[in-house]
Every structure is written in C-alpha cells, then in structure tokens.
Design a protein around this motif. Sequence first.
Motif, PDB file in Angstrom:
ATOM      1  N   PHE A   1      41.383  49.054  44.100  1.00 39.14           N
ATOM      2  CA  PHE A   1      41.383  48.475  45.371  1.00 39.14           C
ATOM      3  C   PHE A   1      40.097  47.631  45.331  1.00 39.14           C
ATOM      4  CE2 PHE A   1      40.042  47.984  49.594  1.00 39.14           C
ATOM      5  CZ  PHE A   1      41.172  47.560  50.383  1.00 39.14           C
ATOM      6  N   LEU A   2      38.684  48.446  45.087  1.00 40.37           N
ATOM      7  CA  LEU A   2      37.566  47.515  44.920  1.00 40.37           C
ATOM      8  C   LEU A   2      37.618  46.572  43.990  1.00 40.37           C
ATOM      9  CD1 LEU A   2      35.142  50.236  46.277  1.00 40.37           C
ATOM     10  CD2 LEU A   2      35.992  48.427  47.386  1.00 40.37           C
ATOM     11  N   GLY A   3      36.843  45.419  44.219  1.00 41.76           N
ATOM     12  CA  GLY A   3      36.591  44.728  43.236  1.00 41.76           C
ATOM     13  C   GLY A   3      37.334  43.378  43.075  1.00 41.76           C
ATOM     14  N   SER A   4      36.969  42.060  42.999  1.00 47.86           N
ATOM     15  CA  SER A   4      37.562  40.865  43.149  1.00 47.86           C
ATOM     16  C   SER A   4      37.124  40.239  41.713  1.00 47.86           C
ATOM     17  CB  SER A   4      37.599  40.030  44.405  1.00 47.86           C
ATOM     18  OG  SER A   4      38.416  38.835  43.997  1.00 47.86           O
ATOM     19  N   PRO A   5      37.738  40.129  40.761  1.00 47.08           N
ATOM     20  CA  PRO A   5      38.908  40.529  40.384  1.00 47.08           C
ATOM     21  C   PRO A   5      38.911  42.044  40.121  1.00 47.08           C
ATOM     22  CG  PRO A   5      38.157  39.747  38.385  1.00 47.08           C
ATOM     23  CD  PRO A   5      37.117  39.272  39.297  1.00 47.08           C
TER      24      PRO A   5
ATOM     25  N   MET B   1      38.154  38.851  32.221  1.00 49.24           N
ATOM     26  CA  MET B   1      36.869  38.712  31.506  1.00 49.24           C
ATOM     27  C   MET B   1      36.063  37.754  32.419  1.00 49.24           C
ATOM     28  SD  MET B   1      35.407  38.677  27.800  1.00 49.24           S
ATOM     29  CE  MET B   1      36.076  36.971  27.502  1.00 49.24           C
ATOM     30  N   ARG B   2      34.918  38.334  32.870  1.00 53.43           N
ATOM     31  CA  ARG B   2      33.749  37.199  33.552  1.00 53.43           C
ATOM     32  C   ARG B   2      33.237  36.547  32.163  1.00 53.43           C
ATOM     33  NH1 ARG B   2      30.332  39.081  38.158  1.00 53.43           N
ATOM     34  NH2 ARG B   2      32.425  39.496  38.945  1.00 53.43           N
ATOM     35  N   LEU B   3      33.567  35.289  32.048  1.00 49.30           N
ATOM     36  CA  LEU B   3      32.689  34.735  30.918  1.00 49.30           C
ATOM     37  C   LEU B   3      30.974  34.505  30.998  1.00 49.30           C
ATOM     38  CD1 LEU B   3      35.296  31.742  30.399  1.00 49.30           C
ATOM     39  CD2 LEU B   3      35.294  33.708  28.926  1.00 49.30           C
ATOM     40  N   PRO B   4      30.423  34.690  29.998  1.00 47.42           N
ATOM     41  CA  PRO B   4      28.944  34.541  29.916  1.00 47.42           C
ATOM     42  C   PRO B   4      28.816  33.234  30.195  1.00 47.42           C
ATOM     43  CG  PRO B   4      29.767  35.621  27.792  1.00 47.42           C
ATOM     44  CD  PRO B   4      31.005  35.302  28.412  1.00 47.42           C
ATOM     45  N   GLU B   5      27.622  32.678  30.877  1.00 47.55           N
ATOM     46  CA  GLU B   5      27.355  31.395  31.448  1.00 47.55           C
ATOM     47  C   GLU B   5      27.059  30.583  30.432  1.00 47.55           C
ATOM     48  OE1 GLU B   5      24.181  31.339  34.183  1.00 47.55           O
ATOM     49  OE2 GLU B   5      25.270  32.695  35.853  1.00 47.55           O
TER      50      GLU B   5
ATOM     51  N   GLY C   1      32.867  27.938  39.922  1.00 46.57           N
ATOM     52  CA  GLY C   1      31.529  27.377  40.323  1.00 46.57           C
ATOM     53  C   GLY C   1      30.355  28.255  39.811  1.00 46.57           C
ATOM     54  N   ASP C   2      30.062  29.452  40.523  1.00 48.00           N
ATOM     55  CA  ASP C   2      29.099  30.448  40.055  1.00 48.00           C
ATOM     56  C   ASP C   2      29.836  31.108  38.964  1.00 48.00           C
ATOM     57  OD1 ASP C   2      31.146  31.663  41.669  1.00 48.00           O
ATOM     58  OD2 ASP C   2      29.691  33.240  42.353  1.00 48.00           O
ATOM     59  N   GLN C   3      30.849  31.159  38.549  1.00 48.19           N
ATOM     60  CA  GLN C   3      31.341  32.137  37.587  1.00 48.19           C
ATOM     61  C   GLN C   3      32.741  31.590  37.003  1.00 48.19           C
ATOM     62  OE1 GLN C   3      32.708  36.016  38.556  1.00 48.19           O
ATOM     63  NE2 GLN C   3      33.178  35.431  40.783  1.00 48.19           N
ATOM     64  N   SER C   4      33.013  32.053  35.605  1.00 51.60           N
ATOM     65  CA  SER C   4      34.371  31.490  35.254  1.00 51.60           C
ATOM     66  C   SER C   4      34.997  32.903  34.774  1.00 51.60           C
ATOM     67  CB  SER C   4      34.137  30.573  34.154  1.00 51.60           C
ATOM     68  OG  SER C   4      33.587  29.386  34.488  1.00 51.60           O
ATOM     69  N   LEU C   5      36.250  32.894  34.975  1.00 51.87           N
ATOM     70  CA  LEU C   5      37.241  33.925  34.383  1.00 51.87           C
ATOM     71  C   LEU C   5      38.167  33.650  33.544  1.00 51.87           C
ATOM     72  CD1 LEU C   5      37.893  35.414  37.941  1.00 51.87           C
ATOM     73  CD2 LEU C   5      35.899  36.175  36.377  1.00 51.87           C
ATOM     74  N   ALA C   6      38.364  34.392  32.585  1.00 50.86           N
ATOM     75  CA  ALA C   6      39.331  34.287  31.405  1.00 50.86           C
ATOM     76  C   ALA C   6      40.403  35.460  31.806  1.00 50.86           C
ATOM     77  CB  ALA C   6      38.841  34.323  30.078  1.00 50.86           C
TER      78      ALA C   6
END
Length: 385
Positions: free
Chosen positions: A245-249, A341-345, A325-330
């Motif tokens: 439940f917690l977290g987005s994604p 996965m949250r992509l490294p900046e 914008g502040d992050q990119s997700l794959a």
Amino acid sequence: MAAVQLDRVGKTYVEGGVPSVHEVSLDIKEGEFCVFVGPSGCGKSTLLRMIAGLETISSGELRIGGRRVNELAPGERDVAMVFQSYALYPHLDVAENLGFGLRLARTPKADAQRRILEVAQMLQIEHQLHRKPRELSGGQRQRVAIGRALVRRPGVFLFDEPLSNLDAALRQQTRLEIARLHRSQGSASSIYVTHDQVEAMTLADRMVLLQPPLPGATEARASVAQSGAPLELYHRPRNLFVAGFLGSPRMNLLPAQVRERSAQGVRLALQDGTLLQLPVAAHGLSEGEAVTLGVRSEHLRPADSADPRLSGRLLTEVQWLEHLGDQSLAYLNGPGGSLVMRLPEEAAPPLIGSALPVAALLSQVHVFDARGEAVPPLQGEVVAC
C-alpha cells in the motif's frame, strides 16, 4: 488539552456480521498529529466519526482527556471537526460562520469577536469576514471551515479528508497551513483522515494504516495493519499489505522459494534461478516454503553500476519509461512479474524493448513468509551467490 485512548474499539453495522472497524487500540498523546490512512472501505472515516460522537461505538472504550465518552454527545467531548464538504452555513457570512460555535456556547460577545479576528488573521481571511460562502473560492471555504474549529479551542481537532475537494496546488498550500496551525496549538491533539499517502507521510507524527475486512471472511481481523512513524512504516513494513500500500510506485514484489536455512540466514531462489543469501531469521521458515521478496524502486540499479552495495542480477526487459521531471521510472518485465525502477539521474535512459540487467541493494530487500508477515532481519551483511 486532551489525549485520546482507544481500547479495542469496534463498529458492527449488522448484528453477527463482520465488523467494519475491529479491535482498534491506540494511545494518541497530547499534541500528537495522528493520521488514519488506508484504502476505501477500511473504516478510517467511521473510526473518526466514532471519536467525534457521530457514530455509536459497538465495542470497546473511548477516552478523551482520561474520561470515558462512549455515551457522550458530540458537544460534550471537547472535539472540533473539519468536514470534507466544508459544511458552512450559506446564509451566514464568514465572521458568523466562524463564531457560530461560540454563540451556541454563549461566549461573551467581546471575547468572541477577539477570537474570530485572531483566527481570521492567522488564516489570512480577515478581509473576507463580511462575505458569504458562495463568494469564496474552495481554498477560502476550507480555511473558514478550519477556522471554525480553531476558534473553539478544543482539546482535539478532527479532520475528515479536508483537502480532497481542492486542486493540487491548493492541497499543497493548505497542507502546509494545517501543519503550521497544529504546531501553533501547542498541546492540542489532531486526528486526520486521508487516502492520500503524501498527506499522511508529511503531516503525521504517527501514521495508522487501516486495512479493510477480508472479502467473504467469516471472522474479523484487526483493522490496524501497522501504526508508527511514517518512515518506520515505509522502511519496515510489518506485512505484505503495508508493503504493497505505501509508496508510489508501490514496492516491487517477487515470488521466491526457500532453498536452504542456516545460522547466517536463508538462501532463496527466484523464478529465473537467481540465488540470494539474505540475513533474515531462518527459524520461522522451512525449506521449500514459498515466500515473497520486496524491494522498492529506488533500491534497484542497473547491474553494471559500480555501487559496491549491489548484488544479485535479474534480467529484465524495458516495457515503458515515465519521465516525471524530478525523477524517471522504468517499467520492467522481470522474473515473476513486473518491476519498477527509479533511474539514476546521471544515467542515459534505456531504450523501450531493450534488455536491462538490474541488481538490488540487498540490505534493503524485504522477505515476507507464506502468511504475508515480514521476516525479521539478522545483524550482518547480505551476500549473493
């Protein structure tokens, strides 16, 4: 001001049926900001209304300021409630709406006017005092609703999804105002209901995650899935419900199987054959048992990363990229299901449809047993094999 204690409080609408709220025990201290959060049907608004006196309590005991209040009317409980729908009187102006409770309490006129002006200045609506609710924006109406609670100076403030009717910018602004107002009230307790995780994580001193009754269940389970500081629930979920439940994604969850147990932990096998050695308490698990691995998107990395904390290697295929914008997700297709996965900046984004080996920060991998309960960790480092 008043502390709030709930001792095995429950609510059942149908005699003999499964309770919609069951076995809730909480001790909300003076000055604490407690947030009830959970999916639709979990009973969070029902629980708040029981505290307010707008719903009868089927079982258990509720105490406010050390006094049992189960049978007391709402006006006798030293609480003030801010509703989702504002609930303003359309024929009264802002000043009259703010002072309505004071008039019912027969507060001296001079004292009432002073308190109304103080609250109006605090909420920056002093220039709106002679306007009717229909002349105000949604954000201004919500400020009036909050001010009507503040002007009464209750021991406990109750908020029932007060920001759900506002747009995103106003929600953020009003959320900050509510946090500031809570701090300014000193020892007054606040109980806040929301379905928005951002509100819950940013406002709460303590977050109470409620879970709905199981569909078709004949026996009730406790409504509180986990209670504690927001980051405690995020980083150390007690079970699969909290983790999912917690977290987005939401947390990535992968099926696995126990291969070996030892004093150093357990060796698990993923569906693609990857073996991981995790330092978790092996005594609660059995060889061959089906378990679930959980890892959040920010704890996955491309497998070619030089981060020494990484281990394990999962072969995935990139399904979609989301640039926020502040992050990119794959969004990935991996062993046992989908992963995010949250992509490294600093990394170049992968191509959609390409193969992408990923690895996890294994110190951040969670293990849930066959019942969905979190397996406690052991002390020590995680190694891959």
